[in-house]
Every structure is written in structure tokens, then in C-alpha cells.
Design a protein around this motif. Structure first.
Motif, PDB file in Angstrom:
ATOM      1  N   ALA A 153     -11.043   3.732   0.318  1.00  0.00           N
ATOM      2  CA  ALA A 153     -11.073   2.550   1.174  1.00  0.00           C
ATOM      3  C   ALA A 153     -10.892   1.306   0.317  1.00  0.00           C
ATOM      4  N   GLU A 189     -10.132  -3.233   0.729  1.00  0.00           N
ATOM      5  CA  GLU A 189      -9.861  -4.407   1.550  1.00  0.00           C
ATOM      6  C   GLU A 189     -10.055  -5.666   0.718  1.00  0.00           C
ATOM      7  N   MET A 232      -2.144  -5.355  -1.987  1.00  0.00           N
ATOM      8  CA  MET A 232      -3.265  -5.819  -2.802  1.00  0.00           C
ATOM      9  C   MET A 232      -2.756  -6.252  -4.161  1.00  0.00           C
ATOM     10  N   ARG A 291     -11.766  -9.312   0.677  1.00  0.00           N
ATOM     11  CA  ARG A 291     -12.883  -9.985   1.325  1.00  0.00           C
ATOM     12  C   ARG A 291     -13.120 -11.341   0.688  1.00  0.00           C
ATOM     13  N   LEU A 294      -7.410   1.534   4.622  1.00  0.00           N
ATOM     14  CA  LEU A 294      -6.897   0.364   3.910  1.00  0.00           C
ATOM     15  C   LEU A 294      -6.707  -0.792   4.878  1.00  0.00           C
ATOM     16  N   ALA A 295      -7.152  -1.967   4.464  1.00  0.00           N
ATOM     17  CA  ALA A 295      -6.975  -3.167   5.268  1.00  0.00           C
ATOM     18  C   ALA A 295      -5.813  -3.981   4.712  1.00  0.00           C
ATOM     19  N   GLY A 296      -5.012  -4.566   5.583  1.00  0.00           N
ATOM     20  CA  GLY A 296      -3.880  -5.359   5.140  1.00  0.00           C
ATOM     21  C   GLY A 296      -2.703  -4.496   4.732  1.00  0.00           C
ATOM     22  N   TRP A 316       0.805  -1.218   0.000  1.00  0.00           N
ATOM     23  CA  TRP A 316       0.000   0.000   0.000  1.00  0.00           C
ATOM     24  C   TRP A 316       0.838   1.268   0.000  1.00  0.00           C
ATOM     25  N   SER A 322     -11.094  -8.255  -4.107  1.00  0.00           N
ATOM     26  CA  SER A 322     -10.691  -6.913  -3.677  1.00  0.00           C
ATOM     27  C   SER A 322     -11.888  -5.988  -3.800  1.00  0.00           C
TER      28      SER A 322
END
Length: 217
Positions: free
Chosen positions: A136, A138, A108, A140, A103-105, A80, A148
Motif C-alpha cells: 500500500a 499514498e 509517486m 499524505r 495504491l492512491a493516485g 505506478w 509518501s
């Protein structure tokens, strides 16, 4: 809607050249002024303008390398830190846009990063009078498959959004109407469709919301 890959690449190159013309042209003009200027204060100002133009050119090249290019130098996952840096630089050059990230993690897939960057570019261009850009993303699990999910929201006093860009995003734009302006949106629509995903947008008086769901390749 179909278009030859070569024609799409040509349109993306045209877009890149269009966006780089201003800062590169400013570099050329600054060098010409510097060659004739003798006043120390004005020469210092010329150097300042040259530095700004060089930085703007480098920022745009870094952005387009990830947004349009193959992302060489990275693996299948891009951290990221890279997309955040190029978006923050591009929005920062505007001076009137605040970027908020969720941002998750830590990384990507390339396809998701490319999509996020192009949606962010559309959002930045929509904020002609400045505003906020909320991003945003993440990973999933959707029906047992890793996907994504990306959302970009551009909110400001005035939202400028070309309807043909929206048509390129939803796949309804006629091939003959494709241009350097709509090529980035068309590219990510085709990318998402190829992965079995979707790209969507919603425009209101207050905000432009762009989203994408991309199954892992």
C-alpha cells in the motif's frame, strides 16, 4: 553509521550480479545443450527453458534498474504501472506468492518508488514457502508537508528475515557488517534519513511488516 558511496555501489553491484547469475547461467547451459541435442522434443524443451531464463533475466534487470538505479527515462514522478509491473513479475517467478496492491493516485516520487521496490524485495525474500505480499502507498499531508507513506506486509507459513537486514533498516548495523545482502536495506535507510523520513519494520510469527514515511524532496 557511515560508508563510502563507492563501497555501497560495489555491494549493490555484487547483489545484482548474484541475483542474475542463476538465470544467465541457465541461458548458457541451455545453449550448450541445444548445440548437442538432436531430438526434436528435447530441442523444443531446450527452447522453452531458454525462453524462461531470458524472461527471468529481463524481469530482474527491469526491477533492479528502478530499485537500485537512477530511474533514467522518467521524470521526478514515476507512474505506478512501472513498479507494479516489475514487482508482479518478480513475485510471479516464485509461483507461490500472491501480490495485493492498494495504491492512491497515479504516480509517486522516485525516492518513494525506490523505497517501495526494495521493501517489496525484502518481503518477497521473506516468503520462502510462499504467501501473500500486500503493498500500500499514498501521498499524505504531514504537518503541512507532502509525504509518501509506504507499507509492505509479507505473510506466509514461514517468515525468513535476517536480523542484519533489520539492523540495516533501522540504522544500527555496524559499517563493517554491511554486505551485498544488507546493502539494499542500508541504501533505503540512508535515502529516508537524507529526506528527514523513517523506515521501520515489525516481525512476528505470522508476518513481516515494513514501512516508510518519506517527506517530498
Amino acid at each position: 553509521m557511515t560508508i563510502a558511496s563507492l563501497e555501497l555501489a560495489s555491494l549493490l553491484c555484487s547483489r545484482l550480479c548474484h541475483d542474475l547469475l542463476s538465470p544467465v547461467g541457465a541461458l548458457s547451459n541451455g545453449l550448450e545443450l541445444l548445440a548437442d541435442e538432436k531430438d526434436p522434443e528435447m530441442r523444443a524443451r531446450c527452447f522453452e527453458l531458454l525462453e524462461q531464463s531470458a524472461r527471468a533475466s529481463a524481469d530482474k534487470l527491469r526491477f533492479f534498474r528502478l530499485a537500485f538505479g537512477a530511474g533514467g527515462g522518467f521524470g521526478e514522478m514515476i507512474p505506478w504501472t512501472e513498479p507494479r509491473a516489475v514487482v508482479d513479475a518478480l513475485a510471479g517467478a516464485n509461483g507461490r506468492i500472491t501480490v495485493n496492491w492498494a495504491l492512491a493516485g497515479e504516480a509517486m516520487p522516485k525516492s518513494a518508488v525506490k523505497t517501495l521496490l526494495n521493501l517489496a524485495l525484502i518481503g518477497i525474500e521473506a516468503l520462502v514457502r510462499g504467501g501473500t505480499l500486500d503493498i500500500a502507498a499514498e501521498m499524505r499531508d504531514v504537518d503541512g508537508q507532502a509525504s509518501s507513506e509506504i507499507v509492505v506486509r509479507a505473510a506466509g507459513a514461514r517468515i525468513a528475515f535476517d536480523p542484519t537486514v533489520g539492523q540495516a533498516l533501522d540504522g544500527s548495523l555496524a559499517p563493517a557488517a554491511l554486505s551485498s545482502k544488507t546493502a539494499p536495506a542500508f541504501m533505503i535507510q540512508q535515502l529516508a534519513a537524507g529526506l528527514g523520513g523513517t523506515v521501520q519494520y515489525h516481525l512476528s510469527a505470522e508476518a513481516l511488516v515494513l514501512g516508510a514515511m518519506l517527506p517530498a524532496a
